[in-house]
Design a protein around this motif. Structure first.
Motif, PDB file in Angstrom:
ATOM      1  N   HIS A  58       0.549  -1.161  -0.385  1.00 49.80           N
ATOM      2  CA  HIS A  58      -0.111   0.140   0.051  1.00 49.80           C
ATOM      3  C   HIS A  58       0.970   0.932   0.088  1.00 49.80           C
ATOM      4  CE1 HIS A  58      -4.185   1.417   0.986  1.00 49.80           C
ATOM      5  NE2 HIS A  58      -3.475   2.623   0.558  1.00 49.80           N
ATOM      6  N   VAL A  59       1.562   1.476   1.175  1.00 51.62           N
ATOM      7  CA  VAL A  59       2.780   2.439   0.983  1.00 51.62           C
ATOM      8  C   VAL A  59       3.182   2.481  -0.371  1.00 51.62           C
ATOM      9  CG1 VAL A  59       5.185   3.499   1.692  1.00 51.62           C
ATOM     10  CG2 VAL A  59       3.276   2.305   3.201  1.00 51.62           C
ATOM     11  N   VAL A 328      -7.680  -5.380   1.563  1.00 52.24           N
ATOM     12  CA  VAL A 328      -7.882  -5.658   0.060  1.00 52.24           C
ATOM     13  C   VAL A 328      -8.544  -5.277  -0.352  1.00 52.24           C
ATOM     14  CG1 VAL A 328      -7.335  -7.791  -1.462  1.00 52.24           C
ATOM     15  CG2 VAL A 328      -6.511  -8.202   1.395  1.00 52.24           C
ATOM     16  N   VAL A 329      -9.620  -4.855  -0.124  1.00 49.37           N
ATOM     17  CA  VAL A 329     -10.270  -4.585  -1.032  1.00 49.37           C
ATOM     18  C   VAL A 329      -9.858  -3.244  -1.226  1.00 49.37           C
ATOM     19  CG1 VAL A 329     -12.565  -3.940  -1.951  1.00 49.37           C
ATOM     20  CG2 VAL A 329     -12.440  -5.690  -0.326  1.00 49.37           C
ATOM     21  N   GLU A 330      -9.744  -2.199  -0.757  1.00 45.71           N
ATOM     22  CA  GLU A 330      -9.156  -1.039  -0.469  1.00 45.71           C
ATOM     23  C   GLU A 330      -8.018  -0.810  -1.720  1.00 45.71           C
ATOM     24  OE1 GLU A 330     -10.796   1.780   0.623  1.00 45.71           O
ATOM     25  OE2 GLU A 330     -12.092   0.978   1.973  1.00 45.71           O
ATOM     26  N   LEU A 331      -7.417  -1.788  -1.480  1.00 43.77           N
ATOM     27  CA  LEU A 331      -6.125  -1.922  -1.952  1.00 43.77           C
ATOM     28  C   LEU A 331      -6.554  -2.375  -4.271  1.00 43.77           C
ATOM     29  CD1 LEU A 331      -3.195  -1.747  -2.665  1.00 43.77           C
ATOM     30  CD2 LEU A 331      -2.192  -3.961  -2.229  1.00 43.77           C
ATOM     31  N   TRP A 335      -5.849   0.648  -6.902  1.00 39.52           N
ATOM     32  CA  TRP A 335      -5.440   0.089  -8.467  1.00 39.52           C
ATOM     33  C   TRP A 335      -6.268   0.141  -9.946  1.00 39.52           C
ATOM     34  CZ3 TRP A 335      -0.537   0.601  -9.339  1.00 39.52           C
ATOM     35  CH2 TRP A 335       0.624   0.178  -8.138  1.00 39.52           C
ATOM     36  N   LEU A 336      -7.128   0.440  -8.824  1.00 42.18           N
ATOM     37  CA  LEU A 336      -9.016  -0.250 -10.056  1.00 42.18           C
ATOM     38  C   LEU A 336      -8.352   1.773 -11.232  1.00 42.18           C
ATOM     39  CD1 LEU A 336     -11.733  -1.990  -9.319  1.00 42.18           C
ATOM     40  CD2 LEU A 336      -9.815  -2.835 -11.598  1.00 42.18           C
ATOM     41  N   GLN A 337      -8.570   2.275  -9.925  1.00 39.72           N
ATOM     42  CA  GLN A 337      -8.748   4.188 -10.106  1.00 39.72           C
ATOM     43  C   GLN A 337      -7.536   4.331 -10.439  1.00 39.72           C
ATOM     44  OE1 GLN A 337      -7.509   6.637  -9.288  1.00 39.72           O
ATOM     45  NE2 GLN A 337      -6.067   6.032  -7.734  1.00 39.72           N
TER      46      GLN A 337
END
Length: 391
Positions: A58-59, A328-331, A335-337
């Motif tokens: 994430h970082v 995991v959903v936030e990550l 990446w989708l955006q």
């Protein structure tokens, strides 16, 4: 015969002994490799190692998202100058949906950096535990709410814009009912998420996390239906009407591909959220009795915990496991955006929608194409008709 039998048993014992030795060697080799890997992380349990690894990903991702977001905004500001000195290409402006989506997603990446600098992970006891433990809950929740406002606003505005211009291009009646539902759901959910986060730190009850997640699920259900309409009804009809006996401007298929790409990306996130969030919320409220459990373990129920900092990952009690499903959903969403923003920023001038002739020399013209102007231009370029009379 007796000698033959004795020989067979000796051979069998020898083979078993050799096989056992081989298995022992393989086992010793695997244990040595696992020991070497474990030494990189110390004696931390597997769930803590996984959480720290996810935090590292994430970082590493956040600077990439921020740089690409700022770059895409800068690219939009220079669109009119991209036609060059030869004037062979007409000046362009972004669409209304793209104009606001890119800016809101840039704000999303900044807020996600503030939220994720000291990332928290959910636990099986409902307590969120942080990597470093230096960000108080009031700041964390404020950044989280601002991030969600930017992300949900960007997606909502873009989907509403897609519905508007595609229906205008097809000369279908404007989907006012669906657009009103989307507007109302977006406003209600944004207010409900902000209220849930405030109630979380004001009451110190775990159930408010689950309530916020379920509000988001309501919005994603509406978006999933909208993406279904775009992918299975609108885009196939537009493809059917395309002129096949003449060369189309390059921006026509690019505009359709933008709608298709965005709808697929958002639908992927919709499905992930609609599967994971209800399961997490049901487990927390029904099985765990989250309404009667403290979100911050050091304070009682109905106490303000906004000034508290979360406990550390390593300080979790024995028998409690970390649950990284939410992160995991936030990550995945991040990446989708990123894919969407990168695709929009890299689009060449030839695939951009040109300004209408009456706006080319007007410096005070609108900075984007609205639904009506884009639908009208697309209908003329793609279908060869101006309106119903020419169809």
């Amino acid at each position: 015969a007796r000698c033959h039998t004795v020989g067979r048993s000796c051979f069998a014992r020898h083979s078993l002994g050799g096989e056992s030795s081989l298995l022992l060697l393989i086992r010793a080799s695997l244990e040595a490799k696992m020991s070497a890997i474990s030494s990189l992380f110390g004696d931390s349990p597997v769930d803590i190692v996984a959480a720290r690894a996810l935090y590292g990903v994430h970082v590493a991702s956040m600077p990439i998202w921020m740089v690409v977001g700022v770059w895409a905004v800068w690219k939009q500001r220079d669109l009119r100058a991209e036609h060059g000195p030869s004037k062979q290409l007409k000046p362009t402006v972004p669409t209304k949906g793209e104009y606001w989506a890119i800016r809101l997603l840039a704000a999303y990446t900044i807020m996600d950096f503030l939220r994720g600098a000291d990332l928290c992970f959910d636990s099986t006891d409902g307590v969120c535990r942080a990597v470093w433990g230096f960000v108080p809950w009031w700041f964390r929740c404020t950044a989280w709410v601002a991030r969600d406002l930017a992300l949900l606003g960007a997606i909502g505005f873009q989907l509403i814009f897609y519905l508007g211009w595609t229906h205008e291009a097809l000369e279908w009646p404007a989907p006012l009912q669906l657009q009103r539902v989307m507007h109302a759901t977006l406003v209600i959910v944004l207010c409900a998420v902000a209220a849930s986060f405030y109630a979380l730190v004001a009451t110190n009850r775990q159930s408010w996390q689950a309530h916020a997640a379920m509000f988001v699920c309501c919005l994603n259900a509406v978006w999933a239906y909208t993406n279904y309409v775009l992918l299975n009804k609108v885009l196939p009809e537009m493809k059917r009407r395309l002129q096949v006996d003449c060369s189309l401007p390059s921006w026509v298929p690019a505009a359709m591909e933008e709608v298709r790409l965005a709808a697929r990306l958002v639908l992927t996130a919709n499905i992930a959220i609609l599967i994971i969030f209800p399961a997490i919320s049901a487990e927390r409220i029904i099985l765990r009795g989250a309404h009667h459990q403290a979100f911050y373990p050091g304070s009682g129920l109905n106490e303000w915990v906004g000034n508290k900092v979360p406990p550390l990952l390593a300080d979790r009690p024995a028998g409690i496991q970390l649950n990284p499903a939410l992160e995991v959903v936030e990550l995945l969403i991040g990446w989708l955006q990123f894919v969407y923003v990168l695709r929009m920023g890299r689009a060449p001038s030839t695939t951009r929608i040109p300004l209408e002739s009456e706006s080319e020399g007007d410096e005070e013209a609108t900075p984007f194409h609205d639904e009506a102007s884009l639908g009208r231009q697309f209908r003329l370029a793609a279908f060869g008709v101006v309106g119903k009379k020419g169809q």
